[in-house]
Scaffold this motif. Structure first.
Motif, PDB file in Angstrom:
ATOM      1  N   ILE A   1       0.828  -1.200   0.000  1.00  0.00           N
ATOM      2  CA  ILE A   1       0.000   0.000   0.000  1.00  0.00           C
ATOM      3  C   ILE A   1       0.868   1.258   0.000  1.00  0.00           C
ATOM      4  O   ILE A   1       0.627   2.204  -0.757  1.00  0.00           O
ATOM      5  CB  ILE A   1      -0.945  -0.016   1.220  1.00  0.00           C
ATOM      6  N   ALA A   2       1.913   1.262   0.846  1.00  0.00           N
ATOM      7  CA  ALA A   2       2.805   2.421   0.901  1.00  0.00           C
ATOM      8  C   ALA A   2       3.481   2.645  -0.446  1.00  0.00           C
ATOM      9  O   ALA A   2       3.717   3.791  -0.862  1.00  0.00           O
ATOM     10  CB  ALA A   2       3.849   2.237   1.999  1.00  0.00           C
ATOM     11  N   GLY A   3       3.771   1.561  -1.146  1.00  0.00           N
ATOM     12  CA  GLY A   3       4.410   1.672  -2.452  1.00  0.00           C
ATOM     13  C   GLY A   3       3.542   2.335  -3.492  1.00  0.00           C
ATOM     14  O   GLY A   3       4.039   2.799  -4.530  1.00  0.00           O
ATOM     15  N   LEU A   4       2.243   2.407  -3.253  1.00  0.00           N
ATOM     16  CA  LEU A   4       1.333   3.084  -4.174  1.00  0.00           C
ATOM     17  C   LEU A   4       1.363   4.600  -4.006  1.00  0.00           C
ATOM     18  O   LEU A   4       0.737   5.328  -4.789  1.00  0.00           O
ATOM     19  CB  LEU A   4      -0.102   2.585  -3.954  1.00  0.00           C
ATOM     20  N   GLY A   5       2.060   5.058  -2.965  1.00  0.00           N
ATOM     21  CA  GLY A   5       2.082   6.491  -2.678  1.00  0.00           C
ATOM     22  C   GLY A   5       1.024   6.923  -1.680  1.00  0.00           C
ATOM     23  O   GLY A   5       0.841   8.113  -1.430  1.00  0.00           O
ATOM     24  N   VAL A   6       0.348   5.939  -1.110  1.00  0.00           N
ATOM     25  CA  VAL A   6      -0.707   6.222  -0.130  1.00  0.00           C
ATOM     26  C   VAL A   6      -0.083   6.611   1.211  1.00  0.00           C
ATOM     27  O   VAL A   6       0.931   6.046   1.615  1.00  0.00           O
ATOM     28  CB  VAL A   6      -1.604   4.979   0.040  1.00  0.00           C
ATOM     29  N   ASN A   7      -0.696   7.586   1.904  1.00  0.00           N
ATOM     30  CA  ASN A   7      -0.203   7.933   3.235  1.00  0.00           C
ATOM     31  C   ASN A   7      -1.297   7.934   4.302  1.00  0.00           C
ATOM     32  O   ASN A   7      -1.082   8.373   5.429  1.00  0.00           O
ATOM     33  CB  ASN A   7       0.514   9.285   3.230  1.00  0.00           C
ATOM     34  N   CYS A   8      -2.494   7.437   3.946  1.00  0.00           N
ATOM     35  CA  CYS A   8      -3.580   7.370   4.929  1.00  0.00           C
ATOM     36  C   CYS A   8      -4.530   6.243   4.557  1.00  0.00           C
ATOM     37  O   CYS A   8      -5.002   6.171   3.418  1.00  0.00           O
ATOM     38  CB  CYS A   8      -4.331   8.701   4.976  1.00  0.00           C
ATOM     39  N   LEU A   9      -4.792   5.353   5.517  1.00  0.00           N
ATOM     40  CA  LEU A   9      -5.759   4.272   5.325  1.00  0.00           C
ATOM     41  C   LEU A   9      -7.102   4.666   5.907  1.00  0.00           C
ATOM     42  O   LEU A   9      -7.184   5.282   6.980  1.00  0.00           O
ATOM     43  CB  LEU A   9      -5.284   2.988   6.010  1.00  0.00           C
ATOM     44  N   TRP A  10      -8.158   4.276   5.205  1.00  0.00           N
ATOM     45  CA  TRP A  10      -9.520   4.447   5.715  1.00  0.00           C
ATOM     46  C   TRP A  10     -10.139   3.052   5.758  1.00  0.00           C
ATOM     47  O   TRP A  10     -10.360   2.439   4.729  1.00  0.00           O
ATOM     48  CB  TRP A  10     -10.307   5.406   4.832  1.00  0.00           C
ATOM     49  N   LEU A  11     -10.381   2.561   6.981  1.00  0.00           N
ATOM     50  CA  LEU A  11     -10.976   1.238   7.160  1.00  0.00           C
ATOM     51  C   LEU A  11     -12.486   1.350   7.262  1.00  0.00           C
ATOM     52  O   LEU A  11     -13.006   2.157   8.040  1.00  0.00           O
ATOM     53  CB  LEU A  11     -10.446   0.566   8.430  1.00  0.00           C
ATOM     54  N   THR A  12     -13.200   0.530   6.514  1.00  0.00           N
ATOM     55  CA  THR A  12     -14.632   0.410   6.747  1.00  0.00           C
ATOM     56  C   THR A  12     -14.838  -0.159   8.154  1.00  0.00           C
ATOM     57  O   THR A  12     -13.889  -0.649   8.779  1.00  0.00           O
ATOM     58  CB  THR A  12     -15.285  -0.492   5.693  1.00  0.00           C
ATOM     59  N   PRO A  13     -16.055  -0.095   8.711  1.00  0.00           N
ATOM     60  CA  PRO A  13     -16.234  -0.425  10.130  1.00  0.00           C
ATOM     61  C   PRO A  13     -15.656  -1.783  10.527  1.00  0.00           C
ATOM     62  O   PRO A  13     -15.872  -2.782   9.838  1.00  0.00           O
ATOM     63  CB  PRO A  13     -17.758  -0.403  10.297  1.00  0.00           C
ATOM     64  N   ILE A  14     -14.967  -1.786  11.645  1.00  0.00           N
ATOM     65  CA  ILE A  14     -14.373  -3.026  12.161  1.00  0.00           C
ATOM     66  C   ILE A  14     -15.034  -3.446  13.474  1.00  0.00           C
ATOM     67  O   ILE A  14     -14.534  -4.316  14.174  1.00  0.00           O
ATOM     68  CB  ILE A  14     -12.852  -2.886  12.352  1.00  0.00           C
ATOM     69  N   PHE A  15     -16.164  -2.842  13.812  1.00  0.00           N
ATOM     70  CA  PHE A  15     -16.864  -3.186  15.050  1.00  0.00           C
ATOM     71  C   PHE A  15     -17.627  -4.504  14.890  1.00  0.00           C
ATOM     72  O   PHE A  15     -17.941  -4.912  13.767  1.00  0.00           O
ATOM     73  CB  PHE A  15     -17.852  -2.079  15.425  1.00  0.00           C
ATOM     74  N   PRO A  16     -17.943  -5.179  16.008  1.00  0.00           N
ATOM     75  CA  PRO A  16     -18.808  -6.363  15.922  1.00  0.00           C
ATOM     76  C   PRO A  16     -20.108  -6.019  15.208  1.00  0.00           C
ATOM     77  O   PRO A  16     -20.686  -4.950  15.429  1.00  0.00           O
ATOM     78  CB  PRO A  16     -19.055  -6.718  17.390  1.00  0.00           C
TER      79      PRO A  16
END
Length: 346
Positions: free
Chosen positions: A194-209
């Motif tokens: 992911i870092a190799g794509l030039g990305v510097n911020c991840l946005w995760l869809t909900p990880i709650f139960p």
């Protein structure tokens, strides 16, 4: 194929009805300036009255101590009352009449102040609150967005579908489940990619139960979905993200959650539940306010102090855990005064 528009403005008829109701009614709709006031900076409020409303006066009731403002006919009973004066009238062909505009000003406040307010019109026809009695609020402080947000390049990850190191990945359960076997460890394993794509911020869809594959119907805002991993897995992911100079945003849904949430299950069984007023019941126990009429997604009554503190507490919990911020889903859903408190906490 026509584009699908999700929500209450999906058709031209619905959009026209919405605009007409705003122009015909006693409407504030968060028209204030500046929207993000600095300490000591006054805030201007506007109100419009449609042609069928004869009221000749208007005022804002407001507080700066976190409580709800209370007043009647321009006299404050809790907090302060500020008059709004008429500034102009404009002919509106859509509603075939004059729409009058009022304006007033709340004085500047100290840093870290939450100003909560309501606006009403009075005189002939009696006192009527704007926007069906909505409470509004704003937060006063000098807190611009973090510098890193200006150059953020986001990469969204659908947590249960992205990756897992096991040979069984990918496996998707048949309908109606559609759950997949992606994990938090799988995301950690792909960070260099992911870092190799030039990305510097991840946005995760909900990880709650959650009972669903997508996670937008949480059963807890304080836990991690065991299908995706553990809190330790999430902590490891955060550590590795930050080692690479990247940031991580969580998807957060303050408006609603699953009808399997323990507080809702309890409230639907017992009207004496301490969580009963966390929901807006039309006819208990089966008719209640929801996200766009979806019965499995009861809307949280964020005007209830305990419910609001529970949701705000979850936001603070994950910031303390190490996340860098939130992507807020359906941000227009919560009561208009919610986000002042959200900013205060975050």
């Amino acid at each position: 194929m026509d584009d699908f528009i999700f929500g209450s403005l999906a058709t031209e008829e619905l959009r026209l009805r919405h605009i007409r109701s705003l122009r015909e009614g006693i409407t504030h709709a968060q028209r204030r300036a500046p929207r993000d006031p600095l300490p000591g900076q006054p805030v201007s409020l506007e109100l419009t009255l449609g042609p069928e409303h004869p009221q000749q006066q208007a005022w804002a009731y407001w507080t700066n101590d976190g409580s709800d403002p209370v007043g009647q006919n321009g006299q404050a009973q809790n907090g302060y009352a500020t008059p709004l004066t008429p500034i102009d009238a404009e002919w509106d062909t859509l509603v075939w009449g004059y729409v009058r505009r009022f304006r007033g000003q709340i004085p500047g406040q100290e840093p870290e102040t939450v100003v909560r307010y309501r606006i009403a019109a009075g005189g002939p026809g009696g006192e009527v609150y704007a926007d069906e009695g909505a409470f509004y609020a704003y937060y006063v402080d000098n807190d611009p967005p973090p510098a890193w947000t200006r150059d953020a390049i986001l990469y969204q990850i659908f947590a249960d579908r992205f990756f897992d190191p096991s040979p069984e990945f990918p496996f998707t359960e048949p309908k109606p489940s559609l759950k997949c076997n992606g994990t938090l460890r799988g995301i950690t394993a792909k960070l260099d990619y992911i870092a190799g794509l030039g990305v510097n911020c991840l946005w995760l869809t909900p990880i709650f139960p959650s009972p669903s594959y997508h996670g937008y119907d949480a059963t807890s805002f304080y836990e991690v979905n065991p299908r995706l991993g553990t809190k330790e897995d999430f902590r490891q992911l955060l550590n590795e993200v930050h080692k690479r100079g990247m940031k991580l945003l969580m998807d957060f849904v303050p408006n609603h959650w699953s009808n399997q949430h323990p507080t809702f299950v309890e409230s639907q069984k017992d009207k004496k539940s301490p969580h009963f007023e966390w929901y807006t019941w039309k006819t208990w126990p089966h008719d209640y306010k929801t996200f766009f009429g979806v019965k499995t997604l009861p809307q949280i009554n964020l005007r209830n102090p305990a419910a609001r503190e529970h949701v705000l507490g979850a936001a603070k919990y994950w910031l303390d855990f190490g996340v860098d911020g939130f992507r807020v889903d359906y941000c227009i859903g919560p009561s208009p005064d919610f986000y002042a408190e959200f900013r205060r906490v975050t």
